[in-house]
Design a protein around this motif. Structure first.
Motif, PDB file in Angstrom:
ATOM      1  N   MET A   1       0.835  -1.190   0.000  1.00 10.10           N
ATOM      2  CA  MET A   1       0.000   0.000   0.000  1.00 10.10           C
ATOM      3  C   MET A   1       0.877   1.250   0.000  1.00 10.10           C
ATOM      4  SD  MET A   1      -1.390   0.293   3.958  1.00 10.10           S
ATOM      5  CE  MET A   1      -1.973   1.977   3.708  1.00 10.10           C
ATOM      6  N   LYS A   2       0.263   2.381  -0.339  1.00  7.35           N
ATOM      7  CA  LYS A   2       0.978   3.655  -0.331  1.00  7.35           C
ATOM      8  C   LYS A   2       1.404   3.994   1.092  1.00  7.35           C
ATOM      9  CE  LYS A   2       0.490   8.532  -1.561  1.00  7.35           C
ATOM     10  NZ  LYS A   2      -0.423   9.579  -2.101  1.00  7.35           N
ATOM     11  N   VAL A   3       2.599   4.506   1.233  1.00  9.79           N
ATOM     12  CA  VAL A   3       3.134   4.822   2.566  1.00  9.79           C
ATOM     13  C   VAL A   3       2.433   6.068   3.105  1.00  9.79           C
ATOM     14  CG1 VAL A   3       5.172   5.444   3.888  1.00  9.79           C
ATOM     15  CG2 VAL A   3       5.370   3.822   1.986  1.00  9.79           C
ATOM     16  N   PRO A   4       1.770   5.978   4.260  1.00  9.64           N
ATOM     17  CA  PRO A   4       1.154   7.163   4.862  1.00  9.64           C
ATOM     18  C   PRO A   4       2.206   8.222   5.195  1.00  9.64           C
ATOM     19  CG  PRO A   4       0.311   5.151   5.871  1.00  9.64           C
ATOM     20  CD  PRO A   4       1.478   4.753   5.025  1.00  9.64           C
ATOM     21  N   LYS A   5       1.815   9.477   5.151  1.00  9.92           N
ATOM     22  CA  LYS A   5       2.742  10.589   5.352  1.00  9.92           C
ATOM     23  C   LYS A   5       3.481  10.477   6.670  1.00  9.92           C
ATOM     24  CE  LYS A   5       2.867  15.657   5.453  1.00  9.92           C
ATOM     25  NZ  LYS A   5       2.033  16.892   5.335  1.00  9.92           N
ATOM     26  N   ARG A   6       2.782  10.096   7.751  1.00 10.35           N
ATOM     27  CA  ARG A   6       3.399  10.036   9.076  1.00 10.35           C
ATOM     28  C   ARG A   6       4.431   8.901   9.176  1.00 10.35           C
ATOM     29  NH1 ARG A   6       0.153  11.853  13.314  1.00 10.35           N
ATOM     30  NH2 ARG A   6       1.825  11.142  14.692  1.00 10.35           N
ATOM     31  N   LEU A   7       4.328   7.900   8.288  1.00 15.91           N
ATOM     32  CA  LEU A   7       5.265   6.776   8.344  1.00 15.91           C
ATOM     33  C   LEU A   7       6.447   6.955   7.401  1.00 15.91           C
ATOM     34  CD1 LEU A   7       2.904   3.649   8.552  1.00 15.91           C
ATOM     35  CD2 LEU A   7       4.076   4.840  10.406  1.00 15.91           C
ATOM     36  N   GLN A   8       6.363   7.920   6.505  1.00 17.21           N
ATOM     37  CA  GLN A   8       7.427   8.087   5.521  1.00 17.21           C
ATOM     38  C   GLN A   8       8.800   8.338   6.160  1.00 17.21           C
ATOM     39  OE1 GLN A   8       6.952   7.702   2.027  1.00 17.21           O
ATOM     40  NE2 GLN A   8       9.186   7.517   2.258  1.00 17.21           N
ATOM     41  N   PRO A   9       8.902   9.183   7.221  1.00 17.65           N
ATOM     42  CA  PRO A   9      10.221   9.380   7.841  1.00 17.65           C
ATOM     43  C   PRO A   9      10.833   8.090   8.383  1.00 17.65           C
ATOM     44  CG  PRO A   9       8.710  11.114   8.518  1.00 17.65           C
ATOM     45  CD  PRO A   9       7.892  10.085   7.802  1.00 17.65           C
ATOM     46  N   LEU A  10      10.002   7.181   8.894  1.00 19.82           N
ATOM     47  CA  LEU A  10      10.520   5.917   9.423  1.00 19.82           C
ATOM     48  C   LEU A  10      10.980   5.001   8.292  1.00 19.82           C
ATOM     49  CD1 LEU A  10       8.420   7.065  11.638  1.00 19.82           C
ATOM     50  CD2 LEU A  10       8.589   4.777  12.613  1.00 19.82           C
ATOM     51  N   VAL A  11      10.294   5.100   7.145  1.00 11.35           N
ATOM     52  CA  VAL A  11      10.738   4.352   5.969  1.00 11.35           C
ATOM     53  C   VAL A  11      12.061   4.925   5.472  1.00 11.35           C
ATOM     54  CG1 VAL A  11      10.192   3.766   3.575  1.00 11.35           C
ATOM     55  CG2 VAL A  11       8.394   3.692   5.307  1.00 11.35           C
ATOM     56  N   ASP A  12      12.147   6.251   5.418  1.00 12.66           N
ATOM     57  CA  ASP A  12      13.377   6.904   4.952  1.00 12.66           C
ATOM     58  C   ASP A  12      14.568   6.556   5.835  1.00 12.66           C
ATOM     59  OD1 ASP A  12      11.862   8.064   2.954  1.00 12.66           O
ATOM     60  OD2 ASP A  12      11.630   9.988   4.005  1.00 12.66           O
ATOM     61  N   ASP A  13      14.327   6.402   7.142  1.00 15.21           N
ATOM     62  CA  ASP A  13      15.409   6.109   8.086  1.00 15.21           C
ATOM     63  C   ASP A  13      15.713   4.619   8.200  1.00 15.21           C
ATOM     64  OD1 ASP A  13      15.651   8.783   8.594  1.00 15.21           O
ATOM     65  OD2 ASP A  13      14.476   8.756  10.445  1.00 15.21           O
ATOM     66  N   GLY A  14      14.967   3.790   7.473  1.00 13.81           N
ATOM     67  CA  GLY A  14      15.226   2.361   7.494  1.00 13.81           C
ATOM     68  C   GLY A  14      14.627   1.617   8.661  1.00 13.81           C
ATOM     69  N   LEU A  15      13.790   2.285   9.462  1.00  9.21           N
ATOM     70  CA  LEU A  15      13.140   1.610  10.591  1.00  9.21           C
ATOM     71  C   LEU A  15      11.998   0.721  10.113  1.00  9.21           C
ATOM     72  CD1 LEU A  15      13.025   4.602  13.100  1.00  9.21           C
ATOM     73  CD2 LEU A  15      14.597   2.655  13.116  1.00  9.21           C
ATOM     74  N   ILE A  16      11.382   1.114   8.996  1.00  6.47           N
ATOM     75  CA  ILE A  16      10.314   0.339   8.380  1.00  6.47           C
ATOM     76  C   ILE A  16      10.716   0.061   6.940  1.00  6.47           C
ATOM     77  CG2 ILE A  16       7.919   0.390   7.567  1.00  6.47           C
ATOM     78  CD1 ILE A  16       7.222   2.104   9.977  1.00  6.47           C
ATOM     79  N   ASP A  17      10.584  -1.203   6.514  1.00  5.43           N
ATOM     80  CA  ASP A  17      10.918  -1.559   5.138  1.00  5.43           C
ATOM     81  C   ASP A  17       9.703  -1.524   4.221  1.00  5.43           C
ATOM     82  OD1 ASP A  17      13.751  -2.176   5.485  1.00  5.43           O
ATOM     83  OD2 ASP A  17      13.057  -3.829   6.730  1.00  5.43           O
ATOM     84  N   GLU A  18       8.531  -1.792   4.793  1.00  3.78           N
ATOM     85  CA  GLU A  18       7.328  -1.834   3.962  1.00  3.78           C
ATOM     86  C   GLU A  18       6.095  -1.638   4.839  1.00  3.78           C
ATOM     87  OE1 GLU A  18       4.835  -5.004   1.126  1.00  3.78           O
ATOM     88  OE2 GLU A  18       6.661  -5.638   2.187  1.00  3.78           O
ATOM     89  N   VAL A  19       5.133  -0.878   4.338  1.00  4.69           N
ATOM     90  CA  VAL A  19       3.833  -0.763   4.988  1.00  4.69           C
ATOM     91  C   VAL A  19       2.919  -1.772   4.313  1.00  4.69           C
ATOM     92  CG1 VAL A  19       1.911   0.739   5.571  1.00  4.69           C
ATOM     93  CG2 VAL A  19       4.231   1.671   5.485  1.00  4.69           C
ATOM     94  N   VAL A  20       2.504  -2.786   5.062  1.00  2.00           N
ATOM     95  CA  VAL A  20       1.745  -3.899   4.493  1.00  2.00           C
ATOM     96  C   VAL A  20       0.266  -3.574   4.359  1.00  2.00           C
ATOM     97  CG1 VAL A  20       1.129  -6.333   4.770  1.00  2.00           C
ATOM     98  CG2 VAL A  20       3.418  -5.532   5.419  1.00  2.00           C
ATOM     99  N   SER A  21      -0.336  -3.061   5.451  1.00  2.00           N
ATOM    100  CA  SER A  21      -1.776  -2.789   5.427  1.00  2.00           C
ATOM    101  C   SER A  21      -2.155  -1.938   6.625  1.00  2.00           C
ATOM    102  CB  SER A  21      -2.580  -4.097   5.464  1.00  2.00           C
ATOM    103  OG  SER A  21      -2.328  -4.803   6.673  1.00  2.00           O
ATOM    104  N   GLN A  22      -3.328  -1.328   6.568  1.00  2.00           N
ATOM    105  CA  GLN A  22      -3.865  -0.640   7.742  1.00  2.00           C
ATOM    106  C   GLN A  22      -4.645  -1.646   8.562  1.00  2.00           C
ATOM    107  OE1 GLN A  22      -5.640   3.276   7.307  1.00  2.00           O
ATOM    108  NE2 GLN A  22      -7.173   2.798   8.855  1.00  2.00           N
ATOM    109  N   LEU A  23      -4.351  -1.680   9.849  1.00  2.00           N
ATOM    110  CA  LEU A  23      -4.990  -2.648  10.737  1.00  2.00           C
ATOM    111  C   LEU A  23      -6.265  -2.098  11.333  1.00  2.00           C
ATOM    112  CD1 LEU A  23      -4.909  -5.371  12.151  1.00  2.00           C
ATOM    113  CD2 LEU A  23      -3.390  -4.389  13.869  1.00  2.00           C
ATOM    114  N   MET A  24      -6.226  -0.866  11.818  1.00  2.00           N
ATOM    115  CA  MET A  24      -7.420  -0.253  12.399  1.00  2.00           C
ATOM    116  C   MET A  24      -7.239   1.240  12.507  1.00  2.00           C
ATOM    117  SD  MET A  24      -6.629   0.904  15.709  1.00  2.00           S
ATOM    118  CE  MET A  24      -8.132   0.693  16.671  1.00  2.00           C
ATOM    119  N   SER A  25      -8.371   1.936  12.665  1.00  2.00           N
ATOM    120  CA  SER A  25      -8.369   3.374  12.910  1.00  2.00           C
ATOM    121  C   SER A  25      -9.325   3.632  14.056  1.00  2.00           C
ATOM    122  CB  SER A  25      -8.824   4.137  11.660  1.00  2.00           C
ATOM    123  OG  SER A  25      -8.820   5.533  11.903  1.00  2.00           O
TER     124      SER A  25
END
Length: 286
Positions: A1-25
């Motif tokens: 899925m598309k990387v949410p804006k709030r998670l993009q910095p963690l992807v950029d820093d290598g803390l997250i490799d992939e956003v798989v799905s939204q679990l809940m809101s």
């Protein structure tokens, strides 16, 4: 899925490799399943204060300490800087609680870091390819209900021994994995010693568990673990392995609240009558 804006910095820093799905809101946050290396984890993205619908923050925040005296004073005075610090304290409370619970051997998600309002933590799975169901979605046998109830109560005791009360415990804030109940959602966890609402919240948490598990094992409806646990804690006699009976006998020496209120009302009426007599005496003197 598309990387949410709030998670993009963690992807950029290598803390997250992939956003798989939204679990809940929910009312507090949005939760995503993310891949970190070979592991699947949860990324809990806390909403801004203006977007949250949880209205009892003041009650839950009582007793939380500022990181230094200046911040604590600002939070108490509710200055703009203090409100910002209050918000920071609210957002960091869950990760702080999770680290404390991990040290206390409570079954809760293990935290892996907190960055820019995003909490990375264990994904509680069903042992296969899915997410563990909530307790409220599970049908239990009477024996399972008693077993799971005992485990949750044991974790509530361990939490309290670590100085915390969940504050919002219900069948919606407990997951069930292949090994049993796992307590989740702790941003509102309160300091047991510093929050005047802690006794009420502890008893409410335990009563919620009694009511839910009592649907499957009615014998649990006759128990009163909450008041027993708090009484032991207040007396300094609660330990992680303290034996519990599920029964509570109130101290007969405790003041009856209704009687006390009646005494206060009588004293107020007498004071008002005395003031009226004194006013009358002054008018007679004039």
């Amino acid at each position: 899925m598309k990387v949410p804006k709030r998670l993009q910095p963690l992807v950029d820093d290598g803390l997250i490799d992939e956003v798989v799905s939204q679990l809940m809101s929910g009312k507090e946050a949005q939760v995503y399943v993310v891949r970190c290396g070979a592991e699947l984890r949860c990324a809990k993205v806390f909403k801004e204060a203006s977007q949250r619908s949880f209205k009892q923050a003041v009650q839950y925040q009582e007793g939380r300490k500022g990181r230094n005296s200046r911040r604590a004073r600002a939070m108490a005075k509710k200055t703009r800087y203090g409100q910002k610090e209050q918000e920071t304290a609210w957002l960091t409370s869950e990760v702080d609680a999770l680290y404390r619970l991990a040290a206390a051997d409570v079954r809760a998600p293990r935290p892996h870091g907190f960055v820019d309002g995003v909490l990375l933590m264990d994904l509680i799975s069903d042992g296969e390819d899915g997410v563990a169901p909530r307790l409220g979605e599970v049908t239990l046998s009477p024996q399972q209900a008693r077993d799971y109830h005992d485990r949750v109560i044991a974790d509530v005791v361990r939490m309290l021994c670590a100085g915390l009360v969940h504050g919002d415990l219900s069948e919606f804030n407990v997951l069930v994995d292949q090994d049993g109940p796992v307590i989740i959602d702790l941003p509102q966890a309160v300091d047991a010693a510093g929050n005047n609402s802690a006794p009420m919240l502890l008893v409410r948490d335990v009563d919620n568990m009694r009511a839910w598990f009592g649907r499957f094992e009615p014998a649990l409806l006759n128990t009163d673990y909450g008041k027993e646990i708090w009484a032991l804690y207040e007396a300094g006699e609660l330990h992680p392995d303290s034996p519990l009976t599920g029964h509570f006998e109130p101290d007969t020496l405790d003041v009856d609240v209704m009687e006390l209120m009646a005494v206060i009302d009588d004293a107020r009426e007498e004071a008002e009558e005395r003031r009226e007599r004194e006013r009358d005496d002054l008018e007679d003197d004039d």
